[in-house]
Design an enzyme around this catalytic site. Structure first.
Site, short mmCIF file in Angstrom:
data_model
loop_
_atom_site.label_atom_id
_atom_site.label_comp_id
_atom_site.label_asym_id
_atom_site.label_seq_id
_atom_site.Cartn_x
_atom_site.Cartn_y
_atom_site.Cartn_z
N GLU A 79 -4.49 2.16 -4.40
CA GLU A 79 -3.20 2.78 -4.11
C GLU A 79 -2.97 0.86 -3.74
OE1 GLU A 79 -4.94 4.55 -0.28
OE2 GLU A 79 -5.15 4.28 -1.99
N ASP A 139 1.00 -0.99 -0.26
CA ASP A 139 0.18 -0.15 -0.29
C ASP A 139 1.00 1.61 0.24
OD1 ASP A 139 -3.17 0.29 0.66
OD2 ASP A 139 -1.34 2.46 2.01
N ILE A 140 0.16 1.95 -0.81
CA ILE A 140 1.21 3.39 -1.27
C ILE A 140 0.98 4.04 0.39
CG2 ILE A 140 1.56 5.21 -2.45
CD1 ILE A 140 0.99 3.71 -5.10
#
Length: 376
Positions: free
Chosen positions: A277, A234-235
């Site tokens: 994301e 996950d960004i």
């Protein structure tokens, strides 16, 4: 005297008739073998299966010493599609993929009709560079469809009478037409399938593809008892990127991160954009120790990115959750249950990484079909 001559003539005639019957019988058997081979070609489920059939089954069905396949891969279609489904196939020596049309023309030429006859190393040596012993006679079959030249299927035999320019090559020409049709069909099917399974923004697979493949990977894991590791990536602070720089910047970040993650994975690993994301990577036959090494390489490479946007650069980091599945043969989960558990435990580990400060990796291992929390 006359009776002896007549008897001799009758014996000669009888032998000739028996020879004709034998030729007809062999031709009939050859037609049946060709028809059976064609049906298998039409029933192949993928481009990789089709090429395997062309290389392996043709060798067995037609009792050949060598079979090679040369394909013009000018735009990388064959390499890309085969690499996504069968990394071992593109490494086979009997399959030659040439990206350069001029190189193909220089080495192989463009045959309009099939060549049957003795092997001439000067003109046909490039077709059989992967075989240990040069064939005595060969058949080089050009593969065309709707004006598109795909390449050649090359058959080699140790028998000097197997392929001759004096024999009818109707069967060979017919086989070339069938193979051209099959190649064209599978290219279209695989391209459509790939398009439906690809996230257009990042160029990696989408969630639909992941949901299909994870079941296959779990089933393989349960058969072989090999581990399967899942990375949930996950960004960090992605919403802030969109809020501060706009969605165009967010799209650029997503694309750059996806490209970086993919560069650290093997060809047979699965990478998919799970949503927003979030990305998921499936690493087959990788335990949590090796999976940690892969995850750490990804984390460092993403952290080192400075993504240019207008007059600034955007820093980016990842939080990664890792889980590993080992099948318990005594009380195995169903593939659906195992897939859900694998993703959920990796997701939970990713949230642990978020809570512990982001830009880090946390692990959860699924062993004996029961989760066991490890120290990250």
């Amino acid at each position: 005297m006359f009776e002896n001559d007549l008897t001799t003539d009758l014996i000669v005639l009888e032998n000739r008739i028996m020879g004709l019957f034998d030729t007809v019988r062999k031709s009939s058997m050859a037609i049946k073998d060709l028809q059976s081979f064609e049906m298998r070609l039409f029933n192949m489920n993928s481009l990789a299966e089709l090429i395997d059939c062309m290389l392996d089954d043709a060798k067995t069905v037609f009792d050949l010493g060598q079979v090679t396949l040369c394909l013009l891969d000018e735009y990388g279609d064959f390499s890309r599609l085969l690499g996504e489904t069968s990394s071992n196939l593109i490494e086979r020596q009997s399959l030659v993929l040439l990206r350069d049309r001029d190189l193909l023309k220089a080495r192989f030429g463009y045959l309009v009709h099939a060549y049957l006859g003795p092997f001439d190393r000067e003109h046909f040596g490039h077709f059989f560079t992967t075989v240990a012993e040069a064939p005595a006679t060969i058949a080089v079959i050009p593969l065309y469809r709707r004006g598109r030249y795909f390449g050649t299927l090359n058959l080699g035999s140790s028998r000097s009478d197997r392929f001759s320019c004096l024999k009818s090559n109707d069967f060979i020409e017919h086989l070339g037409v069938v193979l051209g049709i099959c190649l064209e069909n599978h290219l279209h099917i695989e391209t459509i399938r790939r398009t439906s399974y690809i996230d257009t923004l990042t160029g990696v697979n989408n969630r639909r593809f992941l949901e299909q493949r994870i079941g296959e990977e779990i089933a393989r894991c349960q058969r072989s008892n090999d581990p399967l590791t899942c990375l949930f990536l996950d960004i960090d602070y992605f919403k802030s990127v969109n809020d501060k720089y706009g969605h165009q910047a967010g799209d650029r970040v997503l694309s750059a991160v996806a490209k970086t993650i993919k560069s650290q994975l093997r060809n047979n690993d699965v990478l998919a954009r799970y949503g927003g994301e979030e990305f998921i990577a499936l690493l087959s036959n990788i335990n949590h120790v090796t999976g940690l090494e892969v995850a750490e390489r990804i984390r460092k490479n993403v952290q080192s990115l400075s993504i240019p946007f207008r007059e600034t650069t955007i820093p980016v980091t990842l939080s990664i959750g890792l889980s590993t599945y080992h099948s318990d043969r005594k009380s195995p989960l169903t593939t659906t249950e195992a897939a859900v558990r694998l993703i959920n435990t990796a997701d939970s580990a990713m949230y642990q990484a978020k809570h512990k400060g982001r830009n880090r990796i946390e692990c959860t291992d699924i062993e004996s079909d029961r989760p066991r929390v490890l120290n990250g």
